[in-house]
Motif scaffolding. Structure first.
Motif, PDB file in Angstrom:
ATOM      1  N   VAL A  54       0.887  -1.166   0.000  1.00 51.01           N
ATOM      2  CA  VAL A  54       0.000   0.000   0.000  1.00 51.01           C
ATOM      3  C   VAL A  54       0.915   1.202   0.000  1.00 51.01           C
ATOM      4  CG1 VAL A  54      -0.324  -0.188   2.512  1.00 51.01           C
ATOM      5  CG2 VAL A  54      -1.815   1.267   1.226  1.00 51.01           C
ATOM      6  N   ARG A  55       0.703   2.105  -0.945  1.00 43.71           N
ATOM      7  CA  ARG A  55       1.624   3.241  -1.090  1.00 43.71           C
ATOM      8  C   ARG A  55       0.862   4.432  -1.666  1.00 43.71           C
ATOM      9  NH1 ARG A  55       1.272   4.199  -5.782  1.00 43.71           N
ATOM     10  NH2 ARG A  55       2.564   6.044  -5.605  1.00 43.71           N
ATOM     11  N   GLY A  56       1.568   5.583  -1.665  1.00 44.20           N
ATOM     12  CA  GLY A  56       0.908   6.822  -2.059  1.00 44.20           C
ATOM     13  C   GLY A  56       0.433   7.473  -0.769  1.00 44.20           C
ATOM     14  N   ALA A  57       0.791   8.740  -0.586  1.00 41.50           N
ATOM     15  CA  ALA A  57       0.562   9.379   0.718  1.00 41.50           C
ATOM     16  C   ALA A  57      -0.890   9.277   1.214  1.00 41.50           C
ATOM     17  CB  ALA A  57       1.027  10.837   0.650  1.00 41.50           C
ATOM     18  N   PRO A  58      -1.899   9.661   0.418  1.00 39.43           N
ATOM     19  CA  PRO A  58      -3.269   9.571   0.942  1.00 39.43           C
ATOM     20  C   PRO A  58      -3.707   8.130   1.231  1.00 39.43           C
ATOM     21  CG  PRO A  58      -3.175  11.104  -0.895  1.00 39.43           C
ATOM     22  CD  PRO A  58      -1.874  10.375  -0.880  1.00 39.43           C
ATOM     23  N   SER A  97       6.929   2.952  10.182  1.00 35.32           N
ATOM     24  CA  SER A  97       7.110   2.158   8.953  1.00 35.32           C
ATOM     25  C   SER A  97       7.674   2.987   7.800  1.00 35.32           C
ATOM     26  CB  SER A  97       5.801   1.483   8.535  1.00 35.32           C
ATOM     27  OG  SER A  97       4.797   2.462   8.326  1.00 35.32           O
ATOM     28  N   ARG A  98       7.241   4.250   7.688  1.00 31.45           N
ATOM     29  CA  ARG A  98       7.768   5.127   6.630  1.00 31.45           C
ATOM     30  C   ARG A  98       7.754   6.566   7.154  1.00 31.45           C
ATOM     31  NH1 ARG A  98       5.820   4.586   0.591  1.00 31.45           N
ATOM     32  NH2 ARG A  98       7.975   5.154   0.173  1.00 31.45           N
ATOM     33  N   PRO A  99       8.837   7.316   6.920  1.00 33.09           N
ATOM     34  CA  PRO A  99       8.906   8.636   7.560  1.00 33.09           C
ATOM     35  C   PRO A  99       8.409   9.836   6.749  1.00 33.09           C
ATOM     36  CG  PRO A  99      11.052   8.059   6.678  1.00 33.09           C
ATOM     37  CD  PRO A  99      10.126   6.933   6.324  1.00 33.09           C
ATOM     38  N   GLY A 177      -7.899  10.171  -7.690  1.00 32.28           N
ATOM     39  CA  GLY A 177      -6.468  10.432  -7.568  1.00 32.28           C
ATOM     40  C   GLY A 177      -6.252  11.921  -7.393  1.00 32.28           C
ATOM     41  N   THR A 178      -4.972  12.313  -7.237  1.00 36.00           N
ATOM     42  CA  THR A 178      -4.666  13.747  -7.117  1.00 36.00           C
ATOM     43  C   THR A 178      -4.076  14.244  -8.439  1.00 36.00           C
ATOM     44  OG1 THR A 178      -2.579  13.152  -6.043  1.00 36.00           O
ATOM     45  CG2 THR A 178      -4.431  13.728  -4.608  1.00 36.00           C
ATOM     46  N   ALA A 179      -2.795  13.935  -8.691  1.00 36.11           N
ATOM     47  CA  ALA A 179      -2.183  14.441  -9.934  1.00 36.11           C
ATOM     48  C   ALA A 179      -2.857  13.877 -11.186  1.00 36.11           C
ATOM     49  CB  ALA A 179      -0.692  14.125  -9.938  1.00 36.11           C
ATOM     50  N   LEU A 204       9.651   2.038 -10.212  1.00 33.00           N
ATOM     51  CA  LEU A 204       8.831   1.985 -11.431  1.00 33.00           C
ATOM     52  C   LEU A 204       7.328   2.199 -11.207  1.00 33.00           C
ATOM     53  CD1 LEU A 204      10.701  -1.002 -13.143  1.00 33.00           C
ATOM     54  CD2 LEU A 204      11.145   1.432 -13.411  1.00 33.00           C
ATOM     55  N   GLN A 205       6.994   3.075 -10.269  1.00 34.04           N
ATOM     56  CA  GLN A 205       5.568   3.346 -10.039  1.00 34.04           C
ATOM     57  C   GLN A 205       4.903   3.922 -11.294  1.00 34.04           C
ATOM     58  OE1 GLN A 205       8.018   4.134  -7.938  1.00 34.04           O
ATOM     59  NE2 GLN A 205       7.380   4.071  -5.811  1.00 34.04           N
ATOM     60  N   GLY A 206       5.680   4.688 -12.081  1.00 28.26           N
ATOM     61  CA  GLY A 206       5.100   5.285 -13.299  1.00 28.26           C
ATOM     62  C   GLY A 206       4.788   4.229 -14.331  1.00 28.26           C
ATOM     63  N   CYS A 245       2.309  14.699  -4.006  1.00 24.53           N
ATOM     64  CA  CYS A 245       3.182  15.183  -2.936  1.00 24.53           C
ATOM     65  C   CYS A 245       3.002  14.307  -1.703  1.00 24.53           C
ATOM     66  CB  CYS A 245       2.887  16.637  -2.588  1.00 24.53           C
ATOM     67  SG  CYS A 245       1.150  17.058  -2.559  1.00 24.53           S
ATOM     68  N   ASP A 246       4.071  14.199  -0.934  1.00 23.70           N
ATOM     69  CA  ASP A 246       4.043  13.397   0.301  1.00 23.70           C
ATOM     70  C   ASP A 246       4.038  14.256   1.546  1.00 23.70           C
ATOM     71  OD1 ASP A 246       5.289  11.506  -1.838  1.00 23.70           O
ATOM     72  OD2 ASP A 246       4.530  10.243  -0.209  1.00 23.70           O
ATOM     73  N   ARG A 247       4.584  15.456   1.433  1.00 22.69           N
ATOM     74  CA  ARG A 247       4.519  16.415   2.547  1.00 22.69           C
ATOM     75  C   ARG A 247       4.819  17.791   1.966  1.00 22.69           C
ATOM     76  NH1 ARG A 247       5.855  15.586   8.569  1.00 22.69           N
ATOM     77  NH2 ARG A 247       6.226  13.411   7.979  1.00 22.69           N
ATOM     78  N   ALA A 255       7.972  17.433  -0.539  1.00 16.43           N
ATOM     79  CA  ALA A 255       8.627  16.158  -0.845  1.00 16.43           C
ATOM     80  C   ALA A 255       7.709  15.354  -1.747  1.00 16.43           C
ATOM     81  CB  ALA A 255       8.889  15.377   0.435  1.00 16.43           C
ATOM     82  N   ASN A 256       8.297  14.748  -2.743  1.00 21.82           N
ATOM     83  CA  ASN A 256       7.575  13.778  -3.574  1.00 21.82           C
ATOM     84  C   ASN A 256       8.614  12.776  -4.068  1.00 21.82           C
ATOM     85  OD1 ASN A 256       5.058  12.919  -4.792  1.00 21.82           O
ATOM     86  ND2 ASN A 256       5.971  13.446  -6.750  1.00 21.82           N
ATOM     87  N   LYS A 257       8.161  11.782  -4.792  1.00 24.13           N
ATOM     88  CA  LYS A 257       9.035  10.699  -5.245  1.00 24.13           C
ATOM     89  C   LYS A 257      10.342  11.232  -5.820  1.00 24.13           C
ATOM     90  CE  LYS A 257       8.664   7.274  -4.821  1.00 24.13           C
ATOM     91  NZ  LYS A 257       9.390   6.636  -3.669  1.00 24.13           N
ATOM     92  N   ILE A 258      11.429  10.533  -5.527  1.00 25.36           N
ATOM     93  CA  ILE A 258      12.746  10.917  -6.015  1.00 25.36           C
ATOM     94  C   ILE A 258      12.678  11.166  -7.543  1.00 25.36           C
ATOM     95  CG2 ILE A 258      13.530   8.487  -6.356  1.00 25.36           C
ATOM     96  CD1 ILE A 258      15.716  11.306  -4.963  1.00 25.36           C
TER      97      ILE A 258
END
Ligand code: MRU
Length: 357
Positions: A54-58, A97-99, A177-179, A204-206, A245-247, A255-258
């Motif tokens: 499970v991933r993606g900030a929201p 679990s994730r910061p 979704g957001t974006a 490879l999320q994209g 965005c993640d924060r 912050a968002n994905k590298i």
């Protein structure tokens, strides 16, 4: 907007019918397999977040809300004081679990505050209140995504080329979704866009998620490697960049994905508007600037060996694997939130939008 149980159940994260588990679509298995997992224990939930099932900030925030309810149910025989202190410990464990994505701690803290401010010491009654709160977090995210999609849609015109990075679509959030929300809402309204999806190394999320979601949604999408963003921009194929965005810090750094900050720098060079789209749960007014955001560093083997039949680097080679980067607010055209489009000066206007909420 009325959110139905059906709306929630169709999301990648939801509460199981019996209320005893968080159910997720395992995002690590897509696009080749659609596997649903039932998460009941604190360890299973922690691992699902850590491994990006499970991933993606929201979506992480929604998962954390349901997790707190599911874990609370398992403590219904405890007395009030023990119940609250054990729930706090579960929350701390999940947050570890994730910061980077603030939605995780935001949801845990929201659930704990609700439990403490419930006005009762009856544990069963508190658990019922927590169920309602976890459903509210999810309902609100569905609504917020819809509003973000509306605002985002107002920034582009039919036929535009839009470049996105990582995955900020329905899998990472709820419903629109957001974006990717403007593309999905546009599709419903007969408005078409050409989307360029960065593959988003190393996970490879994209490629695995964004191009999958858009293809399945009948939206024109072209998958490119991360190092191809410059050429498509130079060729005039990109009218806007939309990223998640993640924060978001109080000054607009986010912050968002590298790789996101590199896209923003390219967009500035080519004069292309660059937007981040996110709900208010991603805005952290307690975080003054991007320098205060903790960046997660992940397993080097995500670079060395993952996705390859054979390792692509010597086992002893040093790897640096930050999962996120911070985009400076000076590179941002605007932040698209569920309460409106925020333009510079971000420190002043983000405060206004948060106060209004
Ligand atoms: O490591 P991930 O895949 O959880 O990173 C996700 C992102 O960076 C997304 O762009 C962000 O969470 C926004 S999701 C709407």
């Amino acid at each position: 907007m009325i959110v139905t149980n059906e709306d929630r159940m169709s999301c990648s994260v939801h509460l199981s019918e019996d209320g005893q588990a968080v159910e997720i679509i395992d995002q690590t298995r897509l696009p080749n397999r659609t596997v649903t997992c039932r998460l009941e224990s604190r360890e299973a939930i922690y691992d699902a977040i850590k491994t990006l099932a499970v991933r993606g900030a929201p979506a992480i925030g929604i998962c954390a809300g349901y997790a707190m309810y599911v874990l609370a149910r398992q403590k219904e025989s405890l007395l009030y004081e023990d119940f609250i202190s054990q729930l706090e410990a579960e929350g701390d464990y999940l947050i570890s679990s994730r910061p980077t994505a603030v939605n995780l701690s935001w949801a845990v803290k929201r659930m704990l505050s609700k439990a403490k401010a419930s006005g009762t010491r009856d544990v069963r009654a508190i658990i019922e209140i927590l169920k309602g709160e976890s459903l509210s977090i999810h309902n609100e995210d569905i609504e917020m995504c819809y509003h973000i999609a509306e605002y985002g849609l107002s920034l582009v015109k039919p036929g535009d080329g839009i470049l996105t990075h990582c995955n900020a679509g329905p899998l990472a959030t709820s419903k629109y979704g957001t974006a990717l929300g403007p593309m999905f809402l546009g599709k419903e309204r007969g408005i078409d866009f050409h989307v360029f999806s960065d593959e988003t190394r190393p996970l490879l999320q994209g490629a695995r998620l964004t191009s999958y979601e858009l293809c399945r949604g009948g939206i024109d999408v072209t998958l490119i490697c991360d190092n191809m963003a410059s050429i498509v921009m130079k060729q005039g194929k990109v009218n806007a960049c939309f990223v998640g965005c993640d924060r978001i810090a109080a000054n607009g750094d986010f912050a968002n994905k590298i790789g996101t900050s590199g896209v923003a720098i390219l967009a500035k060079y080519y004069g292309i508007p660059f937007y981040t789209l996110g709900p208010r749960s991603t805005i952290d007014m307690n975080c003054p600037t991007g320098a205060d955001i903790r960046i997660e560093e992940r397993d080097p083997n995500e670079i060395r060996t993952m996705w390859y039949q054979e390792p692509m680097a010597l086992p002893e080679v040093k790897c640096y694997n930050p999962a996120f980067d911070v985009t400076d607010h000076t590179l941002l055209t605007a932040i698209v939130t569920d309460k409106g489009i925020v333009y510079p000066p971000f420190d002043v206007n983000l405060k206004k939008i948060m106060e209004q909420a």
